[in-house]
Motif scaffolding. Sequence first.
Motif, PDB file in Angstrom:
ATOM      1  N   LYS A  49     -19.560 -19.443  21.361  1.00  0.00           N
ATOM      2  CA  LYS A  49     -20.380 -18.222  21.372  1.00  0.00           C
ATOM      3  C   LYS A  49     -21.354 -18.240  20.202  1.00  0.00           C
ATOM      4  CE  LYS A  49     -16.811 -15.676  23.809  1.00  0.00           C
ATOM      5  NZ  LYS A  49     -15.718 -14.713  23.807  1.00  0.00           N
ATOM      6  N   VAL A  50     -20.834 -18.611  19.028  1.00  0.00           N
ATOM      7  CA  VAL A  50     -21.676 -18.631  17.828  1.00  0.00           C
ATOM      8  C   VAL A  50     -22.772 -19.691  17.985  1.00  0.00           C
ATOM      9  CG1 VAL A  50     -21.649 -19.132  15.347  1.00  0.00           C
ATOM     10  CG2 VAL A  50     -19.894 -17.643  16.338  1.00  0.00           C
ATOM     11  N   ARG A  51     -22.412 -20.835  18.568  1.00  0.00           N
ATOM     12  CA  ARG A  51     -23.385 -21.911  18.775  1.00  0.00           C
ATOM     13  C   ARG A  51     -24.496 -21.448  19.735  1.00  0.00           C
ATOM     14  NH1 ARG A  51     -20.526 -26.263  21.320  1.00  0.00           N
ATOM     15  NH2 ARG A  51     -19.232 -26.344  19.483  1.00  0.00           N
ATOM     16  N   ALA A  52     -24.105 -20.731  20.788  1.00  0.00           N
ATOM     17  CA  ALA A  52     -25.103 -20.265  21.763  1.00  0.00           C
ATOM     18  C   ALA A  52     -26.066 -19.280  21.101  1.00  0.00           C
ATOM     19  CB  ALA A  52     -24.400 -19.610  22.953  1.00  0.00           C
ATOM     20  N   CYS A  53     -25.548 -18.431  20.217  1.00  0.00           N
ATOM     21  CA  CYS A  53     -26.402 -17.473  19.496  1.00  0.00           C
ATOM     22  C   CYS A  53     -27.412 -18.217  18.634  1.00  0.00           C
ATOM     23  CB  CYS A  53     -25.572 -16.572  18.589  1.00  0.00           C
ATOM     24  SG  CYS A  53     -24.665 -15.340  19.478  1.00  0.00           S
ATOM     25  N   ALA A  54     -26.921 -19.222  17.920  1.00  0.00           N
ATOM     26  CA  ALA A  54     -27.804 -19.985  17.022  1.00  0.00           C
ATOM     27  C   ALA A  54     -28.914 -20.652  17.836  1.00  0.00           C
ATOM     28  CB  ALA A  54     -26.984 -21.020  16.264  1.00  0.00           C
ATOM     29  N   GLU A  55     -28.518 -21.158  19.003  1.00  0.00           N
ATOM     30  CA  GLU A  55     -29.479 -21.860  19.868  1.00  0.00           C
ATOM     31  C   GLU A  55     -30.661 -20.953  20.241  1.00  0.00           C
ATOM     32  OE1 GLU A  55     -27.239 -23.846  23.085  1.00  0.00           O
ATOM     33  OE2 GLU A  55     -29.110 -23.577  24.190  1.00  0.00           O
ATOM     34  N   LEU A  56     -30.396 -19.661  20.387  1.00  0.00           N
ATOM     35  CA  LEU A  56     -31.462 -18.722  20.772  1.00  0.00           C
ATOM     36  C   LEU A  56     -32.082 -18.020  19.568  1.00  0.00           C
ATOM     37  CD1 LEU A  56     -30.069 -19.047  23.651  1.00  0.00           C
ATOM     38  CD2 LEU A  56     -31.109 -16.842  24.112  1.00  0.00           C
ATOM     39  N   GLY A  57     -31.693 -18.432  18.385  1.00  0.00           N
ATOM     40  CA  GLY A  57     -32.291 -17.849  17.176  1.00  0.00           C
ATOM     41  C   GLY A  57     -31.729 -16.483  16.821  1.00  0.00           C
ATOM     42  N   PRO A  83     -14.496 -28.396  33.899  1.00  0.00           N
ATOM     43  CA  PRO A  83     -15.469 -27.533  33.204  1.00  0.00           C
ATOM     44  C   PRO A  83     -16.892 -27.721  33.775  1.00  0.00           C
ATOM     45  CG  PRO A  83     -14.948 -29.485  31.883  1.00  0.00           C
ATOM     46  CD  PRO A  83     -14.097 -29.571  33.120  1.00  0.00           C
ATOM     47  N   GLY A  84     -17.819 -26.915  33.241  1.00  0.00           N
ATOM     48  CA  GLY A  84     -19.224 -27.097  33.615  1.00  0.00           C
ATOM     49  C   GLY A  84     -19.682 -26.184  34.741  1.00  0.00           C
ATOM     50  N   GLY A  85     -18.894 -25.152  35.065  1.00  0.00           N
ATOM     51  CA  GLY A  85     -19.293 -24.221  36.116  1.00  0.00           C
ATOM     52  C   GLY A  85     -19.512 -22.827  35.552  1.00  0.00           C
ATOM     53  N   VAL A  86     -18.490 -21.975  35.717  1.00  0.00           N
ATOM     54  CA  VAL A  86     -18.593 -20.575  35.286  1.00  0.00           C
ATOM     55  C   VAL A  86     -18.595 -20.450  33.750  1.00  0.00           C
ATOM     56  CG1 VAL A  86     -17.405 -18.341  35.364  1.00  0.00           C
ATOM     57  CG2 VAL A  86     -17.545 -19.745  37.416  1.00  0.00           C
ATOM     58  N   GLY A  87     -17.860 -21.312  33.069  1.00  0.00           N
ATOM     59  CA  GLY A  87     -17.713 -21.221  31.599  1.00  0.00           C
ATOM     60  C   GLY A  87     -19.046 -21.127  30.863  1.00  0.00           C
ATOM     61  N   PRO A  88     -19.965 -22.090  31.066  1.00  0.00           N
ATOM     62  CA  PRO A  88     -21.238 -22.025  30.338  1.00  0.00           C
ATOM     63  C   PRO A  88     -22.051 -20.769  30.669  1.00  0.00           C
ATOM     64  CG  PRO A  88     -20.986 -24.153  31.459  1.00  0.00           C
ATOM     65  CD  PRO A  88     -19.816 -23.321  31.848  1.00  0.00           C
ATOM     66  N   MET A  89     -21.900 -20.264  31.912  1.00  0.00           N
ATOM     67  CA  MET A  89     -22.635 -19.042  32.280  1.00  0.00           C
ATOM     68  C   MET A  89     -22.066 -17.832  31.541  1.00  0.00           C
ATOM     69  SD  MET A  89     -25.141 -19.690  34.159  1.00  0.00           S
ATOM     70  CE  MET A  89     -25.644 -18.130  34.879  1.00  0.00           C
ATOM     71  N   THR A  90     -20.755 -17.811  31.325  1.00  0.00           N
ATOM     72  CA  THR A  90     -20.114 -16.703  30.607  1.00  0.00           C
ATOM     73  C   THR A  90     -20.686 -16.591  29.199  1.00  0.00           C
ATOM     74  OG1 THR A  90     -18.061 -16.930  31.853  1.00  0.00           O
ATOM     75  CG2 THR A  90     -17.888 -15.869  29.717  1.00  0.00           C
ATOM     76  N   VAL A  91     -20.737 -17.710  28.506  1.00  0.00           N
ATOM     77  CA  VAL A  91     -21.238 -17.713  27.129  1.00  0.00           C
ATOM     78  C   VAL A  91     -22.714 -17.285  27.132  1.00  0.00           C
ATOM     79  CG1 VAL A  91     -21.565 -19.110  25.066  1.00  0.00           C
ATOM     80  CG2 VAL A  91     -19.606 -19.534  26.527  1.00  0.00           C
ATOM     81  N   THR A  92     -23.451 -17.767  28.103  1.00  0.00           N
ATOM     82  CA  THR A  92     -24.880 -17.438  28.177  1.00  0.00           C
ATOM     83  C   THR A  92     -25.083 -15.932  28.372  1.00  0.00           C
ATOM     84  OG1 THR A  92     -25.396 -19.617  29.011  1.00  0.00           O
ATOM     85  CG2 THR A  92     -26.982 -17.898  29.511  1.00  0.00           C
ATOM     86  N   MET A  93     -24.260 -15.314  29.219  1.00  0.00           N
ATOM     87  CA  MET A  93     -24.440 -13.888  29.479  1.00  0.00           C
ATOM     88  C   MET A  93     -24.112 -13.046  28.251  1.00  0.00           C
ATOM     89  SD  MET A  93     -25.768 -14.134  32.308  1.00  0.00           S
ATOM     90  CE  MET A  93     -26.132 -12.442  32.704  1.00  0.00           C
ATOM     91  N   LEU A  94     -23.260 -13.581  27.387  1.00  0.00           N
ATOM     92  CA  LEU A  94     -22.974 -12.865  26.143  1.00  0.00           C
ATOM     93  C   LEU A  94     -24.247 -12.785  25.293  1.00  0.00           C
ATOM     94  CD1 LEU A  94     -21.074 -11.657  24.017  1.00  0.00           C
ATOM     95  CD2 LEU A  94     -20.716 -13.981  23.196  1.00  0.00           C
ATOM     96  N   VAL A  95     -24.951 -13.895  25.209  1.00  0.00           N
ATOM     97  CA  VAL A  95     -26.179 -13.916  24.421  1.00  0.00           C
ATOM     98  C   VAL A  95     -27.227 -13.011  25.089  1.00  0.00           C
ATOM     99  CG1 VAL A  95     -27.838 -15.399  23.261  1.00  0.00           C
ATOM    100  CG2 VAL A  95     -25.596 -16.285  23.800  1.00  0.00           C
TER     101      VAL A  95
END
Length: 293
Positions: free
Chosen positions: A53-61, A259-271
């Motif tokens: 989650k923290v990594r995804a946030c950093a990715e989007l600034g 992996p590689g299905g719903v998981g990455p979308m979950t993290v993305t929707m948090l951001v």
Amino acid sequence: METKIIDGTGLARQVREEWRERARALAGRGCRPGLAVLIVGDDPASKAYVRNKVRACAELGLRSDHIELPAATSEDELLARIAGLNADPGIHGVLVQLPLPKHIASERVIEAIAPEKDVDGFHPLNVGLLATGHPRFAPCTPAGIMLMLEREGIDPWGQNAVILGASNIVGKPMALLLLQRGATVTLCNSKTRDLAAHTRAADILIAAVGRPNLVTGGMVKPGAVVIDVGINRLPDGKLAGDVDTRSVMGVASRVTPVPGGVGPMTVTMLVVNAVLAAERACADEAKTEDRER
Ligand code: NAP
């Protein structure tokens, strides 16, 4: 029938790219979105989720405050930390990683998060808004699945959607979102009799139980879309979903991998929810300034 494997990782990357621009535009107006992620204790799976989650946030600034508290943290201490974050204008989203240690009542903690910062969408007020068809924040996993269906050109309108698992974080909000999009929804739980009779009627089948290989090809209607939410750690250390993917190949029209299905979308929707929270907070701030001028 050829079964397409939906690439959740690629789709998540694309969605993040789109939202990076919105985050950048906000930062340019002096309102950089900020998310606080609190974790209590040192459960390795929870820690891995938080890192993602923290990594995804950093990715989007985004600004992301990662707050790690020891397992012995009292409920009052945790509530005090949340109150501090609720009052911090630089923080637009507050997330407490679940599960919490047993001595802390999760409901009290969730209710302590300011509803307008509740990017997980678990606060009872946000649950109520979702149930009445006016979601402020849709919980991330079901919201990610809805976006995945949309991007795959799958319209739930008039379709039979069957969901296995009725938890507050996946199954129930999933049912509400699909219902609002015109699906006829069946929500199954551990007491459901003859599960296969339900699954075989599904045009859209969503498995969110936490039992590896629960769904096999014989339980799937030919041409159905199968969404696998389950994340199960097998004795050999590998990850598996709730769907026996090999046996649904050739039966389903589409399936998500684990992996590689719903998981990455979950993290993305948090951001996405964190950026939405910041957009709303900054719009409110601008209105207040206009009124005061
Ligand atoms: P949960 O809170 O344990 O809920 C499980 C649900 O499954 C309950 O409603 C339970 O019924 C139901 N169930 C149990 N056995 C069943 C059966 N044989 N047939 C039908 N329903 C059955 O689980 P959760 O938090 O929703 O998570 C479910 C799975 O999704 C887990 O593997 C979790 O790791 C995964 N997950 C993945 C993501 C992601 O991003 N990919 C996000 C969240 C969760 P009762 O209500 O009767 O107990």
